[in-house]
Enzyme design. Structure first.
Site, PDB file in Angstrom:
ATOM      1  N   ASN A  46      18.300  42.734   0.903  1.00 50.40           N
ATOM      2  CA  ASN A  46      17.424  41.802   0.205  1.00 50.40           C
ATOM      3  C   ASN A  46      17.144  42.425  -1.159  1.00 50.40           C
ATOM      4  OD1 ASN A  46      15.425  40.173  -0.781  1.00 50.40           O
ATOM      5  ND2 ASN A  46      13.880  40.723   0.760  1.00 50.40           N
ATOM      6  N   TRP A  47      17.845  41.935  -2.154  1.00 48.41           N
ATOM      7  CA  TRP A  47      17.727  42.542  -3.486  1.00 48.41           C
ATOM      8  C   TRP A  47      16.421  42.177  -4.179  1.00 48.41           C
ATOM      9  CZ3 TRP A  47      23.104  42.337  -6.427  1.00 48.41           C
ATOM     10  CH2 TRP A  47      24.057  43.049  -5.688  1.00 48.41           C
ATOM     11  N   LYS A  48      15.711  41.203  -3.638  1.00 46.45           N
ATOM     12  CA  LYS A  48      14.455  40.730  -4.251  1.00 46.45           C
ATOM     13  C   LYS A  48      14.699  40.369  -5.717  1.00 46.45           C
ATOM     14  CE  LYS A  48      12.028  43.362  -0.790  1.00 46.45           C
ATOM     15  NZ  LYS A  48      10.802  43.987  -0.334  1.00 46.45           N
TER      16      LYS A  48
ATOM     17  N   HIS B 144      10.061  35.166   4.038  1.00 46.17           N
ATOM     18  CA  HIS B 144       9.812  36.588   3.785  1.00 46.17           C
ATOM     19  C   HIS B 144       8.312  36.787   3.526  1.00 46.17           C
ATOM     20  CE1 HIS B 144       9.718  40.465   1.770  1.00 46.17           C
ATOM     21  NE2 HIS B 144      10.843  40.716   2.404  1.00 46.17           N
TER      22      HIS B 144
ATOM     23  N   GLU C   1       6.744  38.410   1.410  1.00 38.15           N
ATOM     24  CA  GLU C   1       6.338  38.278   0.008  1.00 38.15           C
ATOM     25  C   GLU C   1       6.186  36.802  -0.368  1.00 38.15           C
ATOM     26  OE1 GLU C   1       9.394  40.786  -1.597  1.00 38.15           O
ATOM     27  OE2 GLU C   1       8.435  42.503  -0.631  1.00 38.15           O
TER      28      GLU C   1
ATOM     29  N   GLU D 280       9.799  41.967  10.473  1.00 42.50           N
ATOM     30  CA  GLU D 280       9.397  42.830   9.360  1.00 42.50           C
ATOM     31  C   GLU D 280       7.884  43.011   9.351  1.00 42.50           C
ATOM     32  OE1 GLU D 280      12.635  42.895   6.075  1.00 42.50           O
ATOM     33  OE2 GLU D 280      11.195  41.334   5.618  1.00 42.50           O
TER      34      GLU D 280
ATOM     35  N   GLY E 257       8.452  48.029   1.775  1.00 39.72           N
ATOM     36  CA  GLY E 257       8.331  48.649   0.454  1.00 39.72           C
ATOM     37  C   GLY E 257       7.305  49.763   0.384  1.00 39.72           C
TER      38      GLY E 257
ATOM     39  N   SER F  49      11.253  49.317   5.084  1.00 35.03           N
ATOM     40  CA  SER F  49      11.562  50.722   4.768  1.00 35.03           C
ATOM     41  C   SER F  49      12.690  51.296   5.633  1.00 35.03           C
ATOM     42  CB  SER F  49      10.298  51.589   4.843  1.00 35.03           C
ATOM     43  OG  SER F  49       9.353  51.155   3.890  1.00 35.03           O
TER      44      SER F  49
ATOM     45  N   GLY G 151      15.503  46.221   1.895  1.00 32.10           N
ATOM     46  CA  GLY G 151      15.127  45.968   0.512  1.00 32.10           C
ATOM     47  C   GLY G 151      15.568  47.114  -0.382  1.00 32.10           C
TER      48      GLY G 151
HETATM   49  P1  PGA Z   1      12.104  47.418   2.084  1.00 29.00           P
HETATM   50  O1  PGA Z   1      12.074  45.828   2.102  1.00 29.00           O
HETATM   51  O2  PGA Z   1      13.361  47.851   2.802  1.00 29.00           O
HETATM   52  O3  PGA Z   1      12.096  47.798   0.643  1.00 29.00           O
HETATM   53  O4  PGA Z   1      10.878  47.878   2.816  1.00 29.00           O
HETATM   54  C1  PGA Z   1      12.511  45.106   3.217  1.00 29.00           C
HETATM   55  C2  PGA Z   1      12.320  43.636   2.974  1.00 29.00           C
HETATM   56  O5  PGA Z   1      11.356  43.279   2.289  1.00 29.00           O
HETATM   57  O6  PGA Z   1      13.116  42.794   3.431  1.00 29.00           O
END
Ligand code: PGA
Length: 256
Positions: free
Chosen positions: A13-15, A98, A100, A170, A176, A216, A237
């Site tokens: 997930n490159w966001k 997600h 976010e 998640e 993150g 993470s 991510g």
């Molecule tokens: P992260 O993000 O690996 O940076 O914790 C995962 C995600 O948000 O899908």
């Protein structure tokens, strides 16, 4: 049917990272690292990088996904992107719900459900995200929260469509933050999700569905997480932006 018969999916997930030019560079680095993967490898890139990514992965085993999708096919929804648009550009996957999106953009269980139906209707594979907040875990309501999210995400979705869907567990407190769920916490939540899916769709459908862990996950902890019985892949991510680290995670999924 058990773990070995499920499709392991490692999805990046490159966001909101990488311009089209930088997308091309990162994909060029990823191709050799992913070519012998014994799992599905997906990169979910920003909308503006989709066309570039689809072209860059052509002829390789890497699949491209988007990070969100609107539930209507077209119309007066300024700034939104529909499932048929994603399909036509060549995306095969789409992340839905997600945390976010839920936290910052007003995503609800109801819109997650609608987006999941729209994605399935267009022939995209949804990666439906669920997971509890820190205070929900501390209050010991993780089970209720995740069960509710699953039930609402899949409301009105047939077993045949559910079977095409990937789920990402998640925990929001692990995204993150550098704090990863313990292997047992990840396993327990993924197992809980599979139990809920069993109630909704029966054992054979639930046992065939891919349930990822995300939060993470990195090159150092992926192998142990992916070795767990009900953890069938990862949604990654930060570590998916470093080709070498993502390559290590793909290798862990291949060997695990
Ligand atoms: P992260 O993000 O690996 O940076 O914790 C995962 C995600 O948000 O899908």
């Amino acid at each position: 049917m058990k773990k070995e018969l499920r499709k392991a999916v490692i999805a990046g997930n490159w966001k909101m990272n990488k311009t089209p030019a930088k997308t091309k560079t990162l994909i060029a680095e990823l191709i050799p690292l992913a070519k012998d993967a014994g799992c599905e490898v997906v990169i979910c890139v920003p909308f503006t990088s989709l066309a570039t990514a689809v072209e860059a992965v052509h002829g390789t085993n890497i699949k491209v996904g988007a990070q969100n999708v609107h539930f209507e096919a077209s119309g007066a929804f300024t700034g939104e992107i529909s499932a048929p648009m994603l399909k036509e550009v060549g995306a095969e996957y789409v992340i839905i719900g997600h945390s976010e999106r839920r936290q910052y953009f007003g995503e609800t269980d109801e819109t997650v459900n609608k987006r999941t139906k729209a994605a399935l209707g267009a022939g995209l594979i949804p990666i439906v995200c669920v997971g509890e907040l820190l205070w929900e875990r501390e209050t010991d309501i993780t089970e209720e929260i995740v069960s509710r999210q699953i039930k609402l995400a899949f409301a009105g979705i047939s077993a045949a469509d559910a079977a095409k869907t990937v789920i990402a567990y998640e925990p929001v407190w692990a995204i993150g933050t550098g704090v990863t769920a313990s292997n047992e916490q990840a396993q327990d939540a993924c197992k809980l999700i599979r139990d809920r899916l069993t109630s909704l769709y029966g054992k054979s459908v639930a046992d065939s569905m891919t349930i990822q862990y995300g939060g993470s996950m990195n090159a150092a902890n992926a192998a142990e997480l992916l070795a767990k019985e009900d953890v069938d892949g990862g949604l990654i991510g930060g570590a998916s932006l470093k080709a070498e680290d993502f390559g290590v995670i793909i290798k862990a999924a291949t060997e695990g």
